[in-house]
Design a protein around this motif. Sequence first.
Motif, mmCIF file in Angstrom:
data_model
loop_
_atom_site.group_PDB
_atom_site.id
_atom_site.type_symbol
_atom_site.label_atom_id
_atom_site.label_comp_id
_atom_site.label_asym_id
_atom_site.label_seq_id
_atom_site.Cartn_x
_atom_site.Cartn_y
_atom_site.Cartn_z
ATOM 1 N N UNK A 137 -70.748 -25.658 -46.084
ATOM 2 C CA UNK A 137 -69.675 -24.808 -46.597
ATOM 3 C C UNK A 137 -68.837 -25.570 -47.613
ATOM 4 N N UNK A 138 -68.162 -24.830 -48.491
ATOM 5 C CA UNK A 138 -67.078 -25.440 -49.250
ATOM 6 C C UNK A 138 -65.855 -25.467 -48.336
ATOM 7 N N UNK A 139 -64.842 -26.229 -48.715
ATOM 8 C CA UNK A 139 -63.646 -26.290 -47.877
ATOM 9 C C UNK A 139 -63.008 -24.910 -47.759
ATOM 10 N N UNK A 169 -54.463 -23.152 -52.725
ATOM 11 C CA UNK A 169 -54.037 -24.553 -52.674
ATOM 12 C C UNK A 169 -53.459 -24.942 -51.319
ATOM 13 N N UNK A 170 -52.742 -24.046 -50.668
ATOM 14 C CA UNK A 170 -52.048 -24.453 -49.439
ATOM 15 C C UNK A 170 -52.175 -23.466 -48.281
ATOM 16 N N UNK A 171 -52.142 -22.171 -48.567
ATOM 17 C CA UNK A 171 -52.146 -21.190 -47.474
ATOM 18 C C UNK A 171 -53.430 -21.248 -46.664
ATOM 19 N N UNK A 228 -53.313 -23.914 -44.074
ATOM 20 C CA UNK A 228 -52.471 -23.515 -42.935
ATOM 21 C C UNK A 228 -53.271 -22.629 -41.978
ATOM 22 N N UNK A 229 -54.058 -21.694 -42.528
ATOM 23 C CA UNK A 229 -54.873 -20.819 -41.688
ATOM 24 C C UNK A 229 -55.926 -21.617 -40.923
ATOM 25 N N UNK A 230 -56.499 -22.639 -41.573
ATOM 26 C CA UNK A 230 -57.478 -23.487 -40.891
ATOM 27 C C UNK A 230 -56.824 -24.215 -39.715
ATOM 28 N N UNK A 231 -55.662 -24.801 -39.956
ATOM 29 C CA UNK A 231 -54.964 -25.525 -38.883
ATOM 30 C C UNK A 231 -54.625 -24.590 -37.723
ATOM 31 N N UNK A 232 -54.199 -23.377 -38.061
ATOM 32 C CA UNK A 232 -53.861 -22.402 -37.014
ATOM 33 C C UNK A 232 -55.103 -22.015 -36.221
ATOM 34 N N UNK A 233 -56.223 -21.835 -36.917
ATOM 35 C CA UNK A 233 -57.472 -21.475 -36.244
ATOM 36 C C UNK A 233 -57.926 -22.587 -35.307
ATOM 37 N N UNK A 272 -58.253 -32.866 -52.111
ATOM 38 C CA UNK A 272 -56.892 -33.421 -52.071
ATOM 39 C C UNK A 272 -56.660 -34.197 -50.774
ATOM 40 N N UNK A 273 -55.748 -35.133 -50.837
ATOM 41 C CA UNK A 273 -55.474 -35.980 -49.668
ATOM 42 C C UNK A 273 -55.088 -35.149 -48.451
ATOM 43 N N UNK A 274 -54.345 -34.057 -48.668
ATOM 44 C CA UNK A 274 -53.878 -33.239 -47.542
ATOM 45 C C UNK A 274 -55.029 -32.581 -46.788
#
Length: 480
Positions: free
Chosen positions: A217-219, A248-250, A253-258, A279-281
Motif C-alpha cells: 500500500x501507499x501510506x 497532509x495531516x488528517x 490522525x484517522x490512522x492513529x485513531x484506527x 515525512x518524519x511525522x
Amino acid sequence: YLVLEVKGGRITHDQQGWHSEDRHGQVHSIKDPGGQAQGQCRSIDNYLGTLTSYSNRPPFEWAVCFSDTEVNKQAKLLELPSAKILDAADLRSGNIQVWVDSILKRAKSRKDHQHYNSELFIRALAPALDLIPRLRDRMEDEALELVRLTERQKKLMQMVRLNSHIGIRGGAGTGKTMIAVERARRLSESGESVLLLCYSTSLARYISDQLERADVLTFHELCRTMAQRAKLPFEVPADHERQRIFWQSSVQYLLDKALELMPEQRWDHIIIDEGQDFPESWFTSILELKRNEDSSLWVLYDPNQQVYGGTRRDLATELDLTPCVLDENCRNTRNIGRRVGELISDCITIPPDAPEGDNVMLETCPDAEAMTECLRKNLHALIHTERISPTSIVVLSPRLPETSDIWLRKTFGNVTLRLMEEAPSTNTVRFSSLHRFKGLEADVVILCEVSPGSISCTNEHLYVGCSRARHKLIELHYDA
C-alpha cells in the motif's frame, strides 16, 4: 577498372534484340548487355565525381561475359565488339587474366592513370562496414549482463537478512525495490504478515503485482484502509486547500485513531520503499504498526530522489536503524549510469562488467512545436527502425498531464500516448510525469519538456527521470 556485365543461360541476338533461354527452355527478352555495362561505367564515374576527395578519377573499361554461351567472334555485332566478349570457351581455356589485361590496356592508353589513388577508389566502392545490431537485439544482450549484476544485491540481502532494523541507503538503480520485494516475498511465504509501504501509487501497483501474500500500500492507502476497517469516516474534501490539509495531516490522525480501536491490526514485518518521501511525522504512526518488539523494520531510501520538497535526511540515523549502503548501479548501462552520476554528488559505482550501451541522446528544441516534432521522429525511429516494442518505451515529463503540451498533443504519427493506468493497445506508448514514475523503470526512456534551470527541472528531478532508463535514454530539452 573493368565493369563486367554477366549473362547466364543460352544467349541469342536477332533483329528483335537480345534473348536468354533458361534451363526449362523458356526464352526471355533481356536488355542490351553492352548498353548495361556502359551505363554502369557512367554511373560509377559520375559517383566518383561527386566525392570531393577525387581530383583524378581512374580509367575504366567495360565488357560482357556470356558464361553459358560460346560466341562466334568472327560475326560482327555493331553494338558489341567481339574483343569485349568473354564467353564459355574463354572461361574453359583458363586465359581469363590475359583477356582482362588486354581490355584494361586499352583503358590505360586512353587516360593518364599514374595519379589516381587506388586505395581511395576501393574504399569508395567497397567501404568497410561496421555492422551495428538493432537496439532491440542489443537490449537483449545487455539485459543478460544486468541480470548477473542483480545477483550481487541478492547476496547482500542474504548477509543482512538477520538484522531486524536496518536502513538501506542507495542511489537509483542500486536494487532497493528488488531487495524490498524479495524480502517481502520470503517473509510472507513463510507465513508471517508483511506490510510493504511506498509513496507512489504506480510503484505500489507494480510491487503488488509481484507479491501474492504481502500487503502492499501507499501510506495514504493504508490510512484509508485502516479507517474504513475501524468504520471511521474517510471523506476527502472537495475544496483544493482543505484537500491538501486532509492528505497532509488528517489521514494520519484517522490512522492513529484506527490503531487505537483495532489493537489486533498489526504486522510482523514492515518494509518501506521510497522512505525519503515519508515525512518524519509519518514514522511515529508507522512504528505503532509493529506487532511486537521482535517485529522488523526495513527502510530503503535515496536522499537524492527527494523531489517533493524538504531537506535531505539520513533515515538510518533518524530512526536509529543499522545503516547499510548500496553503491553499485545494477539497472543502467554504463553510459546512462555516467549521465546519472553527473547529476548528484553521491558516488555510485558502475560495475566494470556492466554493458556499455548506447550513448545518451540530448536534443534541444526552441519551442513546443519543435519539441513535439522531435518526439515524433524519435518514436518513429525507435519503433520502426530499431524495432522496439511500444510497451518498452515510456515518455516522461516534469509536467503533469494537464499542463503538458506533449500529452495534449497525444498522437505522433501512428503512435498514441496513454497514461500509466490505461490498458496497452496497438501502437500506444506510456506517458507519465516523472514524479509518478519514480521507483519504476523502462527499457527506453524519452525525458521531454525539460526546461533547464526551472523549479521543476532541478538536478534531483533530472536524476529521477534519467535513472529510469535501463538501455536507452533520450533527453529533449528546451533551449536554455
